[in-house]
Design an enzyme around this catalytic site. Sequence first.
Site, short mmCIF file in Angstrom:
data_model
loop_
_atom_site.label_atom_id
_atom_site.label_comp_id
_atom_site.label_asym_id
_atom_site.label_seq_id
_atom_site.Cartn_x
_atom_site.Cartn_y
_atom_site.Cartn_z
N LYS A 286 -0.87 -3.14 1.26
CA LYS A 286 0.02 -3.83 2.19
C LYS A 286 -0.55 -3.87 3.61
O LYS A 286 -0.48 -4.89 4.29
CB LYS A 286 1.38 -3.12 2.21
N ARG B 116 -7.68 7.49 -4.69
CA ARG B 116 -7.63 7.78 -3.26
C ARG B 116 -7.45 9.30 -3.04
O ARG B 116 -8.10 9.89 -2.18
CB ARG B 116 -6.44 7.03 -2.64
N ARG C 95 -7.04 15.21 -1.66
CA ARG C 95 -5.63 15.59 -1.52
C ARG C 95 -5.12 16.22 -2.81
O ARG C 95 -5.25 15.66 -3.88
CB ARG C 95 -4.79 14.36 -1.21
N ARG D 55 6.98 9.08 -6.88
CA ARG D 55 7.02 8.15 -5.74
C ARG D 55 7.15 6.71 -6.20
O ARG D 55 7.89 5.91 -5.63
CB ARG D 55 5.74 8.30 -4.91
#
Length: 193
Positions: free
Chosen positions: A15, A129, A135, A146
């Site tokens: 986005k 990612r 992460r 999510r």
Amino acid sequence: MTTNLVIMGPPGAGKGTHAKEIATHFHIPWISTGDIFRKHKAEKTELGKLIESYIDKGEFVPDSVTDRIVCERISQSDATAGFLLDGYPRSIPQAKVLKAVLAEANERVDAAIYLDVSAAEVKQRLLKRAEIEGRTDDTPEVIDHRLEVFFEATQPLLDFYEQEGVLRKVDGEGTIAEIAQRLLTVMEEIERN
Ligand code: AMP
């Protein structure tokens, strides 16, 4: 002539990349409620202190606050030709507030652009990612949750804008150039309307 746009898409849909292109194309500001809130939080403004706990928990900031912030922002001088909203509306009540506020100025949301990427595809992208960024909080389970929350909250908004006759679904899978080309076609259609 104003161009009032909303962009929607699941996390990992790209986005940010495409919002910038759209805003530049129409010479309108890209307004991200998440960015506005994070800035207030970092600067420890009155508002920042008020919303901090919601942001930290990933919960919705109350509509009374969010609606006011958006109304103030879209009435600023750089948004006289329109705006691209990102992160708002996130619920039907917010969509109705936006509709009512714009109606007062004889305006409306001219297009709600949805970057359509399947849950399976965004999950792959988010996992990649997470791996690259090292992460450990983005586990498959957290990502699944999510995405579930996103799709559940977004479907009613897609229905709302479909009924308003302004929903523009854009296939968000493929290369950045391919998606940019599809968006360009949609932007030209919006301009003709
Ligand atoms: P985002 O960057 O869009 O994911 O937004 C970050 C955080 O800001 C969210 O987790 C919420 O706490 C808050 N927020 C952003 N937009 C909205 C909205 N439209 N309604 C309520 N809270 C929001």
